[in-house]
Design a protein around this motif. Structure first.
Motif, PDB file in Angstrom:
ATOM      1  N   PRO A 124      49.867  39.858  34.413  1.00  0.00           N
ATOM      2  CA  PRO A 124      48.920  40.630  33.607  1.00  0.00           C
ATOM      3  C   PRO A 124      48.802  42.070  34.105  1.00  0.00           C
ATOM      4  CG  PRO A 124      47.761  39.032  34.986  1.00  0.00           C
ATOM      5  CD  PRO A 124      49.223  38.789  35.163  1.00  0.00           C
ATOM      6  N   ILE A 125      48.665  42.967  33.161  1.00  0.00           N
ATOM      7  CA  ILE A 125      48.527  44.381  33.471  1.00  0.00           C
ATOM      8  C   ILE A 125      47.110  44.802  33.095  1.00  0.00           C
ATOM      9  CG2 ILE A 125      49.336  46.711  32.955  1.00  0.00           C
ATOM     10  CD1 ILE A 125      52.054  45.392  32.234  1.00  0.00           C
ATOM     11  N   GLY A 126      46.319  45.153  34.072  1.00  0.00           N
ATOM     12  CA  GLY A 126      44.942  45.550  33.825  1.00  0.00           C
ATOM     13  C   GLY A 126      44.830  47.031  33.523  1.00  0.00           C
ATOM     14  N   ALA A 127      43.718  47.383  32.931  1.00  0.00           N
ATOM     15  CA  ALA A 127      43.444  48.778  32.613  1.00  0.00           C
ATOM     16  C   ALA A 127      43.077  49.542  33.881  1.00  0.00           C
ATOM     17  CB  ALA A 127      42.295  48.853  31.614  1.00  0.00           C
ATOM     18  N   LEU A 128      43.350  50.831  33.869  1.00  0.00           N
ATOM     19  CA  LEU A 128      42.917  51.724  34.924  1.00  0.00           C
ATOM     20  C   LEU A 128      41.432  52.013  34.689  1.00  0.00           C
ATOM     21  CD1 LEU A 128      43.576  53.654  37.285  1.00  0.00           C
ATOM     22  CD2 LEU A 128      44.169  55.371  35.566  1.00  0.00           C
ATOM     23  N   ARG A 129      40.585  51.767  35.687  1.00  0.00           N
ATOM     24  CA  ARG A 129      39.138  51.954  35.570  1.00  0.00           C
ATOM     25  C   ARG A 129      38.695  52.978  36.616  1.00  0.00           C
ATOM     26  NH1 ARG A 129      36.284  48.199  32.744  1.00  0.00           N
ATOM     27  NH2 ARG A 129      34.512  48.388  34.128  1.00  0.00           N
ATOM     28  N   ILE A 130      38.215  54.137  36.147  1.00  0.00           N
ATOM     29  CA  ILE A 130      37.818  55.217  37.038  1.00  0.00           C
ATOM     30  C   ILE A 130      36.324  55.481  36.875  1.00  0.00           C
ATOM     31  CG2 ILE A 130      38.176  57.639  37.650  1.00  0.00           C
ATOM     32  CD1 ILE A 130      40.954  57.356  36.254  1.00  0.00           C
TER      33      ILE A 130
END
Length: 101
Positions: free
Chosen positions: A87-93
């Motif tokens: 799974p590829i998760g979203a970048l969360r900043i």
């Protein structure tokens, strides 16, 4: 959820997080997370509010008590190229609504 409702919930301390979701086309929409529900921030026409940047969001919420915010961006390169397995998760900043930071 409209701006009035968001303001009322923020004053009560009920907003757990705002996710500013980056979408194709160079704009963002805001998802507001409460304890047991997530809602999209809507404009005056009850359509998802199109937000141009974190600065635009700060301007919209300048009179709203602060709460945690996070910029969410999908990793399009990995999705297109298949560079990673699993799974590829979203970048969360995380970011703040304070204009000084």
């Amino acid at each position: 959820m409209n701006m009035k409702m968001l303001t009322e919930l923020a004053v009560k301390g009920e907003v757990r997080e705002l996710e500013l979701l980056s979408l194709e086309g160079g704009f963002y929409i805001a998802r507001v997370r409460l304890d047991h529900v997530e809602m999209t921030l809507l404009d005056d026409d009850a359509k998802p509010m199109r937000i141009g940047s974190t600065t635009h969001l700060r301007d919209l919420l300048q009179r709203v008590p602060p709460f945690p915010c996070v910029l969410v961006q999908q990793c399009v390169h990995d999705e297109m190229c298949g560079a990673r397995e699993g799974p590829i998760g979203a970048l969360r900043i995380p970011f703040t609504l304070s204009a000084s930071l």
